[in-house]
Scaffold this motif. Structure first.
Motif, PDB file in Angstrom:
ATOM      1  N   HIS A 217      18.313  55.478   3.164  1.00 32.80           N
ATOM      2  CA  HIS A 217      19.779  55.393   3.218  1.00 32.80           C
ATOM      3  C   HIS A 217      20.321  55.037   1.842  1.00 32.80           C
ATOM      4  O   HIS A 217      19.687  54.306   1.082  1.00 32.80           O
ATOM      5  CB  HIS A 217      20.203  54.318   4.225  1.00 32.80           C
ATOM      6  N   MET A 218      21.519  55.568   1.561  1.00 32.79           N
ATOM      7  CA  MET A 218      22.198  55.262   0.306  1.00 32.79           C
ATOM      8  C   MET A 218      23.637  54.869   0.622  1.00 32.79           C
ATOM      9  O   MET A 218      24.276  55.468   1.495  1.00 32.79           O
ATOM     10  CB  MET A 218      22.165  56.475  -0.622  1.00 32.79           C
ATOM     11  N   ALA A 219      24.154  53.853  -0.084  1.00 32.17           N
ATOM     12  CA  ALA A 219      25.504  53.357   0.182  1.00 32.17           C
ATOM     13  C   ALA A 219      26.210  53.009  -1.116  1.00 32.17           C
ATOM     14  O   ALA A 219      25.645  52.332  -1.982  1.00 32.17           O
ATOM     15  CB  ALA A 219      25.442  52.126   1.084  1.00 32.17           C
ATOM     16  N   GLY A 230      34.184  40.932 -13.267  1.00 30.57           N
ATOM     17  CA  GLY A 230      34.330  42.206 -13.963  1.00 30.57           C
ATOM     18  C   GLY A 230      33.130  43.111 -13.791  1.00 30.57           C
ATOM     19  O   GLY A 230      32.841  43.963 -14.640  1.00 30.57           O
ATOM     20  N   ASP A 231      32.419  42.952 -12.676  1.00 23.62           N
ATOM     21  CA  ASP A 231      31.202  43.729 -12.422  1.00 23.62           C
ATOM     22  C   ASP A 231      31.557  45.158 -12.004  1.00 23.62           C
ATOM     23  O   ASP A 231      32.712  45.493 -11.754  1.00 23.62           O
ATOM     24  CB  ASP A 231      30.363  43.049 -11.346  1.00 23.62           C
ATOM     25  N   ASP A 232      30.544  45.980 -11.903  1.00 22.67           N
ATOM     26  CA  ASP A 232      30.710  47.411 -11.637  1.00 22.67           C
ATOM     27  C   ASP A 232      30.452  47.715 -10.159  1.00 22.67           C
ATOM     28  O   ASP A 232      29.877  46.893  -9.420  1.00 22.67           O
ATOM     29  CB  ASP A 232      29.716  48.188 -12.517  1.00 22.67           C
ATOM     30  N   ASP A 233      30.854  48.926  -9.719  1.00 19.00           N
ATOM     31  CA  ASP A 233      30.451  49.419  -8.399  1.00 19.00           C
ATOM     32  C   ASP A 233      28.937  49.556  -8.366  1.00 19.00           C
ATOM     33  O   ASP A 233      28.283  49.773  -9.397  1.00 19.00           O
ATOM     34  CB  ASP A 233      31.071  50.793  -8.120  1.00 19.00           C
ATOM     35  N   LYS A 234      28.387  49.448  -7.143  1.00 18.86           N
ATOM     36  CA  LYS A 234      26.942  49.561  -6.976  1.00 18.86           C
ATOM     37  C   LYS A 234      26.609  50.702  -6.002  1.00 18.86           C
ATOM     38  O   LYS A 234      27.364  50.984  -5.075  1.00 18.86           O
ATOM     39  CB  LYS A 234      26.358  48.264  -6.419  1.00 18.86           C
ATOM     40  N   ILE A 235      25.462  51.326  -6.243  1.00 21.00           N
ATOM     41  CA  ILE A 235      24.887  52.273  -5.279  1.00 21.00           C
ATOM     42  C   ILE A 235      23.572  51.661  -4.817  1.00 21.00           C
ATOM     43  O   ILE A 235      22.665  51.426  -5.628  1.00 21.00           O
ATOM     44  CB  ILE A 235      24.661  53.671  -5.890  1.00 21.00           C
ATOM     45  N   TYR A 236      23.502  51.359  -3.525  1.00 19.10           N
ATOM     46  CA  TYR A 236      22.320  50.719  -2.944  1.00 19.10           C
ATOM     47  C   TYR A 236      21.438  51.779  -2.291  1.00 19.10           C
ATOM     48  O   TYR A 236      21.930  52.689  -1.611  1.00 19.10           O
ATOM     49  CB  TYR A 236      22.725  49.664  -1.925  1.00 19.10           C
ATOM     50  N   LEU A 237      20.144  51.630  -2.483  1.00 14.90           N
ATOM     51  CA  LEU A 237      19.158  52.550  -1.922  1.00 14.90           C
ATOM     52  C   LEU A 237      18.174  51.769  -1.065  1.00 14.90           C
ATOM     53  O   LEU A 237      17.579  50.788  -1.520  1.00 14.90           O
ATOM     54  CB  LEU A 237      18.404  53.276  -3.049  1.00 14.90           C
ATOM     55  N   ARG A 259      19.087  48.964  -6.286  1.00 18.96           N
ATOM     56  CA  ARG A 259      20.477  49.254  -6.615  1.00 18.96           C
ATOM     57  C   ARG A 259      20.617  49.621  -8.080  1.00 18.96           C
ATOM     58  O   ARG A 259      19.835  49.215  -8.944  1.00 18.96           O
ATOM     59  CB  ARG A 259      21.372  48.072  -6.260  1.00 18.96           C
ATOM     60  N   VAL A 260      21.625  50.453  -8.351  1.00 15.95           N
ATOM     61  CA  VAL A 260      21.975  50.826  -9.720  1.00 15.95           C
ATOM     62  C   VAL A 260      23.483  50.665  -9.880  1.00 15.95           C
ATOM     63  O   VAL A 260      24.221  50.552  -8.895  1.00 15.95           O
ATOM     64  CB  VAL A 260      21.570  52.289 -10.038  1.00 15.95           C
ATOM     65  N   CYS A 261      23.929  50.652 -11.102  1.00 16.88           N
ATOM     66  CA  CYS A 261      25.355  50.507 -11.399  1.00 16.88           C
ATOM     67  C   CYS A 261      25.978  51.888 -11.576  1.00 16.88           C
ATOM     68  O   CYS A 261      25.391  52.783 -12.202  1.00 16.88           O
ATOM     69  CB  CYS A 261      25.551  49.684 -12.673  1.00 16.88           C
ATOM     70  N   GLN A 297      13.682  52.095   9.076  1.00 14.77           N
ATOM     71  CA  GLN A 297      13.823  53.473   9.538  1.00 14.77           C
ATOM     72  C   GLN A 297      15.232  54.022   9.375  1.00 14.77           C
ATOM     73  O   GLN A 297      15.424  55.224   9.246  1.00 14.77           O
ATOM     74  CB  GLN A 297      13.411  53.573  11.016  1.00 14.77           C
ATOM     75  N   ASP A 298      16.220  53.158   9.405  1.00 11.48           N
ATOM     76  CA  ASP A 298      17.599  53.604   9.229  1.00 11.48           C
ATOM     77  C   ASP A 298      18.457  52.392   8.880  1.00 11.48           C
ATOM     78  O   ASP A 298      18.127  51.256   9.239  1.00 11.48           O
ATOM     79  CB  ASP A 298      18.122  54.274  10.499  1.00 11.48           C
ATOM     80  N   VAL A 299      19.572  52.649   8.188  1.00 10.28           N
ATOM     81  CA  VAL A 299      20.484  51.587   7.766  1.00 10.28           C
ATOM     82  C   VAL A 299      21.916  52.069   7.970  1.00 10.28           C
ATOM     83  O   VAL A 299      22.238  53.242   7.710  1.00 10.28           O
ATOM     84  CB  VAL A 299      20.262  51.196   6.285  1.00 10.28           C
ATOM     85  N   PHE A 300      22.752  51.167   8.433  1.00 10.79           N
ATOM     86  CA  PHE A 300      24.183  51.442   8.554  1.00 10.79           C
ATOM     87  C   PHE A 300      24.925  50.294   7.883  1.00 10.79           C
ATOM     88  O   PHE A 300      24.617  49.128   8.106  1.00 10.79           O
ATOM     89  CB  PHE A 300      24.591  51.521  10.024  1.00 10.79           C
TER      90      PHE A 300
END
Length: 711
Positions: A217-219, A230-237, A259-261, A297-300
């Protein structure tokens, strides 16, 4: 295959539950209600000749479900998914299929185009990718004038879409840019997390970064909009992979979150066009009955208000078949953030020149902190983008992207643990009770084709329903939660906090079922409880029945053995759940008496005599009608072909002075050529309304006329 396209969020009326004792965390949790496949009210979409419906995109702005399958894409009506509004095919060419087969893949199954990615873009178009016979390809698609249209602007899909249709992957469209996690090569040996911008950025090809991963899952979390630092948006994996940190003779898989920025541009020299902010940590979902790590197995993810309220709900299953327990754990975004921003790192240490052991790193940590986004602190140090970060920081994160501390589940325990078919998918909705409090409703797909509906109240979980969607051999592979397709039940009464059912309407118990029995027989009285958690209670004339030689109490019935006159009386069946009693059904039992049996036999005998008399009368009437018709000439005598003026003649034609020779094979009884007088014909017509037909052999046949116009 049937799909659950939108899980509807509503709490139905239920018998009250006292929310104490941790029922939701017990491994043998039983659903209160079981809804079989024949009565779930589900809708089924299936297209002849199309298989593998594995990708869904909810377009609630169009009131449609976009469904990706093998070499086809459908637009279905969200109000009724059996209604196909549009369809477009995207097959592989003969050349592509042949080249795929030459590389050792199955031409019939593998070498097709499986639609794996469907995303809505900001311009209202859709981005769609398919495996395309192991040559991943992407295109743009629009919906207009009732049609799905592929624009034929095909792009290279490597790193965006998997080569192998059976491989797990995940992706997310963020402000028009695709983030994906899949394999970058044909063999699947180069796993990547990648951003497909004009200058693509990806992970390193290193087992330290990704080691045989299974992407889940990616969010995208919009943290930068209101972060005080002043942090950035994150993409979580979220994914699972083979662990590098455990000393074991066999491979051990673990669950991870990375996670990445969003603003990461890679490094200037070190980590050029690679993530400078990629960090990962182990996900902890503690289940005491398991000695092995559960795999995600899955994330929401759900964010009720701003980013600080975001929660990740994950389903876990054991990696060994010997265990039959699945679990749901929840994670707060603040806990994940704390591990990455303040936690210790793990570092590889070489032991005896060959063996590598991972231990907690206790040395100096560079500044800016490795893996951190560009925030206020970095700007104070005059670093405004990742391209300006020092090599010392970048080299550290390149070698040590793994955190020492695991991300712990909220409350340090699972929300739900259940023995039985493995959990596969999850979506979570929020509902509001009458007192204004919010509660989470989890819908959990299982390997046996059912969906569990579980309600969380103050950390306690109860499975309210188990709805069977598919046959047991078909697992739930996709769940989507619609924000618009919800039930509006204004009469629902909910008492979650105290389980008070006094406001619930009382059932009508005024009617009873009357049953008679013979002495010495076994009587079975049926009673199905409202809930799987309820206990059935039986009363005879208001007195509680207990199990004995005469009575056996089953889960759905009462057995009365060797019944006698003492078994007669008024029986009531009730469900009792958490001290709340609901009556289901009532029976009035009485034993057959001798006088009653004699009276019954007498009634039967009288009815038989009456029936015989009726049959005799009808037979006499029929015989008289036959004789009368034979006398009037409407029926032939057995030894005559035809009767005319009380004489018998041979042959198909009659030549009498009083009657013209027949010119056709049909006798018209309404013709003036007929020498019968009008009065006789009229009475004959009203008696039996018959027409006569003379065949070629002279035989006269009869037919009944329903319509007077035929006479």
């Amino acid at each position: 295959m049937m799909f659950l396209l939108a899980v509807l969020c509503v709490l139905y009326v239920w018998s009250p539950v006292t929310w104490t004792g941790g029922l939701g965390s017990t491994p043998n949790t039983i659903p209160r209600k079981t809804v079989p496949i024949k009565s779930n009210g589900g809708r089924l979409f299936r297209e002849e000749g199309i298989w593998n419906y594995t990708t869904m995109l909810l377009r609630e702005d169009l009131n449609m479900l976009i469904l990706g399958a093998r070499e086809a894409i459908f637009a279905l009506d969200l109000d009724d998914i059996t209604v196909k509004k549009a369809m477009v095919k995207w097959p592989v060419t003969t050349k592509e299929q042949k080249e795929c087969a030459n590389k050792g893949k199955d031409a019939t199954n593998d070498c097709k185009n499986y639609i794996r990615i469907l995303h809505k873009r900001n311009d209202d178009r859709m981005y769609v990718c398919g495996t395309k016979a192991f040559i991943p390809t992407c295109d743009y698609m629009s919906y207009a004038d009732g049609n799905l249209i592929l624009e034929d602007k095909q792009e290279d899909g490597k790193g965006k879409c998997p080569f192998d249709p059976s491989q797990r992957y995940t992706s997310e469209m963020v402000d028009g840019v695709l983030y994906s996690a899949t394999s970058l090569n044909f063999r699947g040996s180069e796993p990547v997390m990648m951003r497909s911008s004009e200058e693509p950025i990806r992970t390193e090809f290193s087992s330290t970064w990704l080691n045989e991963p299974n992407f889940i899952h990616m969010a995208h979390i919009r943290e930068g909009e209101s972060n005080p630092e002043g942090d950035d948006d994150k993409i979580y994996l979220f994914f699972s992979e083979t662990a590098v940190e455990y000393d074991s003779y066999t491979k051990v898989d673990v669950s991870r979150v990375a996670r990445v920025c969003k603003g990461d541009l890679g490094g200037q020299r070190t980590l050029q066009r690679k993530w400078t902010s990629f960090l990962k940590a182990r996900l902890d979902c503690p289940v005491p009955i398991n000695n092995v790590h559960l795999l995600v197995q899955d994330v929401f993810h759900s964010c009720p208000s701003d980013w600080t309220t975001c929660m990740f709900y994950a389903v876990f299953t054991p990696q060994l078949d010997s265990s039959q327990y699945s679990a749901v754990c929840a994670y707060k975004i603040e806990d994940i953030k704390t591990v990455f921003s303040k936690g210790k790192f793990k570092a590889p240490v070489t032991v005896e020149t060959s063996f590598v052991k991972w231990v907690m790193y206790s040395g100096e940590i560079p500044d800016p902190r490795p893996g951190a986004c560009i925030d206020n602190h970095a700007r104070e140090l005059h670093f405004t983008k990742s391209l300006e970060l020092p090599d010392k920081t970048l080299q550290f994160v390149k070698e040590k992207p793994l955190m020492d501390q695991a991300v712990k589940a909220s409350g340090d325990k699972p929300l739900l643990v259940k023995k039985g078919p493995a959990f596969t998918r999850i979506v979570v909705a929020t509902t509001t009770a009458l007192d204004g409090t919010s509660h989470q409703v989890m819908f959990i797909g299982t390997k046996s084709g059912s969906v569990l509906k579980a309600v969380n109240y103050d950390g306690e979980m109860v499975i309210m329903e188990e709805i069977q969607l598919f046959e047991s051999s078909q697992p739930v592979k996709i769940l989507r939660l619609s924000n618009t397709k919800r039930y509006h039940e204004l009469t629902v009464i909910q008492s979650l906090s105290v389980g008070d059912a006094n406001l619930c309407p009382k059932p009508d118990n005024s009617k009873s079922v009357s049953i008679s029995f013979f002495h010495g027989n076994t009587v079975k009285l049926w009673c199905q409880p409202y809930s799987n958690l309820a206990q059935v209670q039986w009363h005879l004339n208001g007195k509680l029945i207990e199990a004995s030689n005469s009575f056996q109490i089953l889960s759905d019935s009462l057995m009365i053995f060797n019944s006698s006159a003492d078994a007669s009386g008024h029986y009531t069946c009730s469900s009792v759940e958490r001290n709340y009693t609901t009556q289901h059904i009532a029976y009035d039992l009485k034993m057959w008496s001798a006088s009653g049996t004699t009276a019954l036999l007498h009634d039967v005998k009288e009815k038989e005599n009456t029936l015989v008399a009726v049959v005799v009368v009808l037979s006499l009437i029929l015989a008289m009608l036959v004789i009368w018709n034979m006398y009037r000439g409407h029926l032939p005598l057995p030894f005559c072909h035809r009767r005319v003026q009380d004489t018998c003649e041979e042959g198909p034609y009659v030549n009498q002075p009083q009657e013209r020779k027949l010119a056709s094979t049909t006798v018209n009884l309404n013709s003036n050529n007929n020498h019968m007088n009008d009065q006789r014909f009229s009475s004959s017509r009203e008696m039996d309304r018959l027409s006569t037909t003379v065949g070629s052999s002279g035989q006269i046949s009869l037919k009944y006329i329903d319509d007077e116009s035929e006479i």
